[in-house]
Design an enzyme around this catalytic site. Structure first.
Site, PDB file in Angstrom:
ATOM      1  N   ALA A  91       0.870  -1.181   0.000  1.00 23.22           N
ATOM      2  CA  ALA A  91       0.000   0.000   0.000  1.00 23.22           C
ATOM      3  C   ALA A  91       0.910   1.236   0.000  1.00 23.22           C
ATOM      4  CB  ALA A  91      -0.964   0.012   1.190  1.00 23.22           C
ATOM      5  N   HIS A 121       7.301   5.590   1.303  1.00 24.72           N
ATOM      6  CA  HIS A 121       8.048   4.412   0.857  1.00 24.72           C
ATOM      7  C   HIS A 121       8.938   4.767  -0.341  1.00 24.72           C
ATOM      8  CE1 HIS A 121       4.210   2.515   2.483  1.00 24.72           C
ATOM      9  NE2 HIS A 121       5.116   1.889   3.194  1.00 24.72           N
ATOM     10  N   LYS A 169       9.547   7.788  10.454  1.00 23.91           N
ATOM     11  CA  LYS A 169       8.153   7.749  10.898  1.00 23.91           C
ATOM     12  C   LYS A 169       7.987   6.713  12.010  1.00 23.91           C
ATOM     13  CE  LYS A 169       3.539   7.463  10.544  1.00 23.91           C
ATOM     14  NZ  LYS A 169       3.175   6.090  10.419  1.00 23.91           N
TER      15      LYS A 169
HETATM   16  P1  AMP Z   1       5.386  -0.057   6.273  1.00 19.54           P
HETATM   17  O1  AMP Z   1       4.984  -0.423   4.892  1.00 19.54           O
HETATM   18  O2  AMP Z   1       4.396   0.760   7.018  1.00 19.54           O
HETATM   19  O3  AMP Z   1       5.917  -1.232   7.060  1.00 19.54           O
HETATM   20  O4  AMP Z   1       6.639   0.916   6.106  1.00 19.54           O
HETATM   21  C1  AMP Z   1       7.780   0.529   5.374  1.00 19.54           C
HETATM   22  C2  AMP Z   1       8.870   1.552   5.581  1.00 19.54           C
HETATM   23  O5  AMP Z   1       8.430   2.825   5.114  1.00 19.54           O
HETATM   24  C3  AMP Z   1       9.245   1.716   7.060  1.00 19.54           C
HETATM   25  O6  AMP Z   1      10.650   1.855   7.167  1.00 19.54           O
HETATM   26  C4  AMP Z   1       8.524   2.972   7.427  1.00 19.54           C
HETATM   27  O7  AMP Z   1       9.120   3.672   8.494  1.00 19.54           O
HETATM   28  C5  AMP Z   1       8.623   3.768   6.136  1.00 19.54           C
HETATM   29  N1  AMP Z   1       7.587   4.813   6.116  1.00 19.54           N
HETATM   30  C6  AMP Z   1       6.264   4.667   6.320  1.00 19.54           C
HETATM   31  N2  AMP Z   1       5.639   5.853   6.269  1.00 19.54           N
HETATM   32  C7  AMP Z   1       6.598   6.791   6.050  1.00 19.54           C
HETATM   33  C8  AMP Z   1       6.596   8.212   5.908  1.00 19.54           C
HETATM   34  N3  AMP Z   1       5.475   8.922   5.986  1.00 19.54           N
HETATM   35  N4  AMP Z   1       7.772   8.823   5.670  1.00 19.54           N
HETATM   36  C9  AMP Z   1       8.925   8.116   5.589  1.00 19.54           C
HETATM   37  N5  AMP Z   1       8.995   6.783   5.715  1.00 19.54           N
HETATM   38  C10 AMP Z   1       7.852   6.119   5.940  1.00 19.54           C
END
Ligand code: AMP
Length: 282
Positions: free
Chosen positions: A32, A37, A149
């Protein structure tokens, strides 16, 4: 970009890249995808010759009663976004192969994983550390790219990487936000229009606290109380608003440069997290 589900083509692509002396950058995600990302993919591309992105909705990191079943799944859109961001490989492991039925190993990172999110989400960081360790061993990157984040997640993975001698550099990208300040998150899609409006108070309160701390170091207790008040007045239920050392996640008494203010709130049934780093005094 190649999309692979199995381990052997993943390994073949990575060893081809290595044979061409390319360094391997890795961005683990749960899909998503959004600009947060993609910013990590761009960072990886800047620093490494070959970028691997994984999408895996890791059942181990969802506490009982959390949103595993309804977590957003947008595989086709994700692949298109990664293709245009310039990723080389999209790795989407199969859950049954990744965790065979008798899988029984877990990685527990003590201390740093116990407060804040760890306290609120039982087993969450055990699941995160276990999946990331497995992904690190499968991809064997030179560098992994994580978003600030998830401040505590960064601390947990850094600690695990150091404690277990993974020869992987951990790089952290800044928080990507909506124009009104709300940190991008795959879970923002759960917010109703009203909740979305209310949610913007989270970053607003954190930014206000950051400005106040930048004007002169303040007592954490005071900063936390003010932040909590702003959040509650805006209609958010506060799980925590804490000044921490971002490396250890221990609470700090003073909001000095290098500390962070991390918060988790609930708007309706949706839980949001965010944080700001406290800068040098101006
Ligand atoms: P997730 O898909 O939520 O597991 O996130 C995957 C990676 O993207 C993780 O390292 C998160 O910290 C990073 N991430 C998620 N949201 C953000 C954001 N708004 N800004 C920067 N990195 C993000």
């Amino acid at each position: 970009m190649k999309t692979v589900k199995d381990l052997s083509p993943l390994r073949a692509l990575i060893s081809d890249a290595r044979a061409q002396s390319k360094s391997i950058g890795f961005v683990p995600t749960m899909g998503a995808l959004h600009e947060g990302h993609l910013s990590l993919v761009r960072l990886a591309r800047k620093e490494c010759g070959f970028t691997v992105v994984s999408i895996f909705i890791n059942p181990l990191q969802f506490a009982p009663g959390e949103d595993f079943d309804r977590y957003p799944r947008h595989e086709a859109d994700d692949a298109a976004m990664l293709e245009s961001a310039g990723a080389d490989v999209l790795y989407i492991p199969d859950a049954k192969e990744f965790y065979p039925p008798d899988f029984s190993t877990a990685i527990e990172v003590g201390g740093v994983s116990e407060g804040q999110e760890g306290a609120a989400r039982s087993g969450h960081f055990r699941g995160v550390a276990t999946v990331v360790a497995k992904l690190f061993l499968r991809v064997q990157p030179d560098a992994a790219f994580l978003g600030r984040k998830d401040l505590q997640q960064v601390a947990v993975i850094r600690r695990m990487t150091r404690d277990l001698d993974f020869p992987i550099r951990i790089e952290v990208g800044p928080i990507v936000r909506e124009p009104d300040g709300l940190a991008l998150s795959s879970r923002n899609s759960y917010l109703s229009v009203d909740e979305r409006r209310t949610a913007s108070a989270l970053s607003r309160a954190l930014f206000a606290a950051r400005s106040r701390a930048a004007a002169g170091t303040v007592e954490s207790r005071e900063l936390e109380r003010e932040t909590r008040e702003l959040l509650e007045r805006a209609g958010l239920a506060v799980d925590y608003a804490e000044v921490v050392d971002p490396e250890t996640m221990r609470r700090m008494d003073r909001a000095a440069a290098g500390t962070a203010l991390a918060a988790a709130v609930r708007v309706g049934k949706i839980r949001l997290i965010d944080n700001v780093l406290i800068p040098e005094e101006r």
